[in-house]
Structures are given as structure tokens and as C-alpha cells.
Design a protein around this motif. Structure first.
Motif: not given
Length: 529
Positions: A186-205
Motif C-alpha cells: 500500500v502507498v502511504i503519504p509522508v511529509v518530506t523536505t526538499v532542499c535547495p538545488g537543481t532537479y530534473t525529470a528526464p524525458a520518458v516514453v
């Protein structure tokens, strides 16, 4: 205090081993009794008031250019632009293309992420945020929740004002899952922290065969928080050799990472901010940390992040010039990355991020001995923790700590390769063949054995002797015996030891050893330390 490892090579009376094992199980529960079931604890029921307001939802990053056919749509959301997985609705079978996307985060932000866990058939209450209060109070905190829109479930972070009527432990915003299969992930939502930086979602097919929602994850290159720069990179270690267990104790010649270890028989002391049925106040913590500093210790070892340990103990350590060994505590819920308990602690460390105070991160305490983790699971958790904390600027060493028995189990090669130093909990009191005057040589012999298993430098991350309790063979507790044992440990291997502990722990549940509450050694200041 978590117990002692009794090596296979050590001479042990059978009755002493049995008593020791009973103690370890009871103590393992006792350490966090205050947290999980204090005298006044109760999960918030109708007399508690919960007031909700949404502060951010699943973030929308972009709307991709529509492909010819079929067409995917971005799930409609609002909120800040952050590198959390982007959901795209694929309404029909077909091939879908999602372009690469880059997001730059300029400040630390709390967001919602998803974790998974396996549960058996039935109805389960999962997730939520656990808080401990020492009096009737109102707390405000973010928690992760699920929202359903047109049959699609998404996770959001909501802010709640929570009114607690008395001292105790409260779980805020758990979710309920009903499972009809024998075992289901099962999937459980959790609180998380995103820190300063550069993030990339790569191309997806991707090719889908049925209507579905596709999540495009981001990969990040974070930067440290500007006000807490990362410590200098550690020197590169020589290539790892396959772990070997020699016929006799062998101590590696390679030194440990910079910052670890002390001098004059004094390095570190454990510290937990727990009192009977409550958490210690910042003023109480400050006074006790000052006491440890004046005794000549340079480092504190903390076990977990509950009871506001990081902000309160961290502030006291900084004020009194002490370093920290940070910890992630693992209990019977297991050490999977998806465990809400683990995710909460990692999130707390990322949100705090005062890495300028931290010399070492310890993932789990005797989890192997207690059967909470397999070596492979613990290896995966340490690897996961490294990735998470690196995203907020930590680049220092890692380890886990266990008993000699725990380290001597099978399948340790991967774990040995993943850690930077070996951590050992060794309490000579539970070895029936050890007199107080020989406590130091016994503890040192255990460290030699464990260092040889991994071929890496090791440190004793918990050791001591009680001032009251029953005898295990030649090992008897008492004020005189404690002083004799602690001096032996200090003189023999004190530079590599974390002593347990400052004061007696009256909040613990006593067990058949009659020793649980009596490991404090402040009365030995300054005669021995």
C-alpha cells in the motif's frame, strides 16, 4: 543502554547469557517506553480538537505539449513548483511521451511524497506524525494526507492545529487502509523536505495497456543550505577488500574519519532527552549537556529525532562546544525505506540540517541482534539514507551499531562495504566471566573482533556499567564496581568509546536484572573523568 555483545570466543557462563538476552529484549522496549506508551499517553480521541487547513497540494510543474495520439493530461493541481513526482493521466492504451523538465529550488520546502509498505489482510491505521507533549498544549504541524478527485488518489500536505488535553504521545493525521488480499503493498503519504538545488525529470516514453496515471520522478543535484555549509569532503578510502573473519582478533591499521575519537580516555557520551512520562525541557537539556561538556567530553550520541532532540540537543551542543553523533532509530516495525517511522526521522534530519555539528550518522541500533532488519535490508536503508541526507548537504561518514553477536551473522559483506566505520555496543556487565577491573580489556577485545569482520576501523558506540543490579557470575553491579569498571574502560579504550550514560534513567521500566535505571555515571565526575 542497549546491551552487550558476547563474542563466540569469550568465556561466558550459560546462566549469564540467558539473563543477558532477557535484559536486552526488555531494555530495547524500555528505551522508548516514554515515547510509545508513557504513563499519561493516549492517542487523541474526541476530547482532542483537530482543525485542518490545506497549505500545499501535489505540485503542477508544466503542461506537456500534446502528442498526436493518444493525449495525456497533467493531473490538475495547484501549489508551488517543486520536484515531486508529476502525475499524468493516460486515458487510453497507447504510447505516451513526456519531455524532460528542470526545476530549480531556491529555499528548503516541506512537501508531500509517497512511501510503500506491505500489510496483511485487514484494516490498518498507517502514517501520520507522532508528537510528544509534556503538558496540555496546542501544536501546529504539517502532515501528509490523501485526496481523491474523479477516482484518482493524490497526496497533499495539510496543516493541522492539534489541541492535546494532557501530557502524552499523539498521532496526528494517520490514514486507514483496508486490504482484502492476503498481503498487499500500500502507498502511504509522508511529509518530506526538499532542499535547495537543481532537479530534473528526464524525458520518458512509455507504453500503457490500460487507462492509468504515470508519475514522472525527479533526480536532483542539491546544494547545501547557505547558512549551514556542508563539511569538507572526507579523504577517499582505499579500495574495499572482501570482509574476512580471522582466527584471532586483529585491529585494522587504517585510521577512522577525521573528527571521530577523543583523547585522555574521553570522547563521547550518550544523551536522550527523556524524563518520567515527558520530554525534558530545553533548560534541563542545556544544563545536562553543559555538565557533559565540563567533564571534558567532546561529543554527544543521540539515538533518534523525537522529543525535539535535534533542535534542543543541537542548540545545547553548539552552545557548549560539543559535536553530535546523529541517529535513526529502528524498532520492531522494521527498517524498510517506506516505514513511516524511518521517513519521519529522515525528514526531521533533512529539515534540521545543521551538518556543521555532525561527525557521524548511525542508522539503527542493534537492529540485527533484535531481528528488526536483515543485513540486506539494513544495507538498503543506509544507502537510501545517504541519498536523502546528501540532498540537504551531509557528506560525512555513516555506520550502524550492533552487538558482536549481531555482527557475526551471515551475509555481512554488503553491509560492511556500505559503512565507513564499524559501530559496536559492548557492555562487559552482561558477560558473566568479566570482573569490573577487566571491563576495559573485554570491551577492547570485542571491538577487535568486529573490526576484523569488516576490515574497517571501529568505535564503541555504547558501553558502561550499572551502579545497582544483580550479579551475573563475576560481573556484579554497585557504586564501587561501577567506578572500577568505568576507569578500566577509560584507561584501556576510552578514546574510542561512547559512555552510557550521564544520569540514571528513572523513566525506564525495570527488568529482572534490576539494573535498567542505574547506568548514570555523573557521580564519577571528576574523580575518574
Amino acid at each position: 543502554m542497549k546491551g552487550v555483545a558476547v563474542a563466540a570466543a569469550a568465556a561466558v557462563l550459560a546462566s549469564g547469557v540467558a539473563a543477558h538476552d532477557n535484559h536486552r529484549r526488555a531494555h530495547r522496549v524500555g528505551l522508548f517506553d516514554k515515547r510509545t506508551r508513557p504513563d499519561t499517553a493516549e492517542i487523541c480521541v474526541p476530547q482532542c480538537t483537530t482543525i485542518y487547513s490545506t497549505i500545499t497540494g501535489e505540485p503542477a510543474l508544466y503542461t506537456p505539449p500534446p502528442p498526436a495520439k493518444p493525449t495525456a493530461t497533467l493531473w490538475p493541481t495547484d501549489g508551488p513548483v517543486l520536484p515531486t513526482p508529476v502525475p499524468h493521466v493516460c486515458p487510453t492504451p497507447g504510447t505516451y511521451s513526456f519531455p524532460a523538465t528542470t526545476v530549480i529550488v531556491t529555499e528548503t520546502t516541506t512537501v508531500c511524497a509517497a512511501s510503500t509498505t506491505q500489510v496483511p489482510k485487514g484494516t490498518h491505521t498507517l502514517g501520520g506524525v507522532t508528537t510528544v507533549v509534556d503538558k496540555a498544549t496546542t501544536v501546529t504541524c504539517p502532515y501528509a494526507a490523501e485526496k481523491t478527485n474523479n477516482g484518482v488518489v493524490t497526496n497533499v500536505v495539510e496543516l493541522t492545529t492539534y489541541v492535546c488535553p494532557s501530557a502524552g504521545t499523539y498521532t496526528i493525521g494517520p490514514i486507514t487502509k483496508t486490504v482484502t488480499d492476503e498481503v498487499k503493498t500500500v502507498v502511504i503519504p509522508v511529509v518530506t523536505t526538499v532542499c535547495p538545488g537543481t532537479y530534473t525529470a528526464p524525458a520518458v516514453v512509455t507504453v500503457v495497456e490500460t487507462a492509468t496515471v504515470v508519475f514522472c520522478p525527479f533526480e536532483g543535484t542539491p546544494v547545501p543550505k547557505p547558512d549551514h555549509p556542508a563539511p569538507p569532503a572526507q579523504p577517499q578510502q582505499p579500495p574495499q577488500q572482501p570482509p574476512q573473519v580471522p582466527s584471532g582478533p586483529v585491529t585494522p591499521n587504517r585510521p577512522g574519519p577525521p573528527g571521530l575519537g577523543g583523547s585522555g580516555g574521553k570522547w563521547a557520551m550518550t544523551y536522550t532527552p527523556y524524563a518520567v512520562g515527558r520530554c525534558k525541557t530545553p533548560a534541563e537539556i542545556d544544563a545536562e549537556v553543559g555538565e557533559i561538556s565540563r567533564a571534558g567530553f567532546k561529543t554527544l550520541r543521540i539515538y533518534s529525532t523525537d522529543c525535539d532532540t535535534l533542535p534542543n540537543v543541537g542548540a545545547a551542543a553548539k552552545k557548549h562546544g560539543l559535536r553530535l553523533i546523529a541517529g535513526i532509530f529502528i524498532d520492531s516495525k522494521g527498517c524498510q525505506n517506506s516505514s513511516p517511522t524511518v521517513a519521519t526521522q529522515i525528514g526531521a534530519l533533512k529539515g534540521w540540517s545543521h551538518w556543521d555539528l555532525v561527525d557521524l550518522v548511525v542508522v539503527a541500533n542493534e537492529a540485527l541482534f533484535n531481528g528488526y532488519c536483515s543485513p540486506g535490508e539494513l544495507t538498503s536503508l543506509i544507502r537510501h539514507t545517504k541519498t536523502e541526507l546528501a540532498s540537504c548537504g551531509y557528506s560525512g561518514p555513516y555506520t550502524t551499531t550492533d552487538t558482536t553477536n549481531g555482527w557475526q551473522g551471515p551475509g555481512m559483506e554488503g553491509l560492511c562495504a556500505e559503512i565507513d566505520v564499524v559501530g559496536l555496543n559492548a557492555h562487559a556487565y552482561f558477560n558473566a566471566g568479566t570482573r569490573p577491573a577487566n571491563a576495559g580489556p573485554f570491551v577492547k577485545s570485542q571491538l577487535n573482533i568486529v573490526e576484523a569482520i569488516c576490515g574497517k576501523t571501529g568505535y564503541i558506540l555504547e558501553t558502561g556499567w550499572p551502579s545497582s543490579g544483580k550479579c551475573f557470575g563475576d560481573a556484579c553491579a554497585g557504586p564501587t564496581q561501577q567506578a572500577e569498571a568505568i576507569k578500566s574502560i577509560k584507561d584501556t579504550i576510552g578514546d574510542k568509546c561512547v559512555f552510557f550514560s550521564l544520569h540514571d534513567d528513572k523513566w525506564k521500566t525495570e527488568t529482572d536484572c534490576q539494573c535498567e535505571q542505574h547506568w548514570g555515571m555523573s557521580q564519577l565526575f571528576p574523580s575518574i573523568f
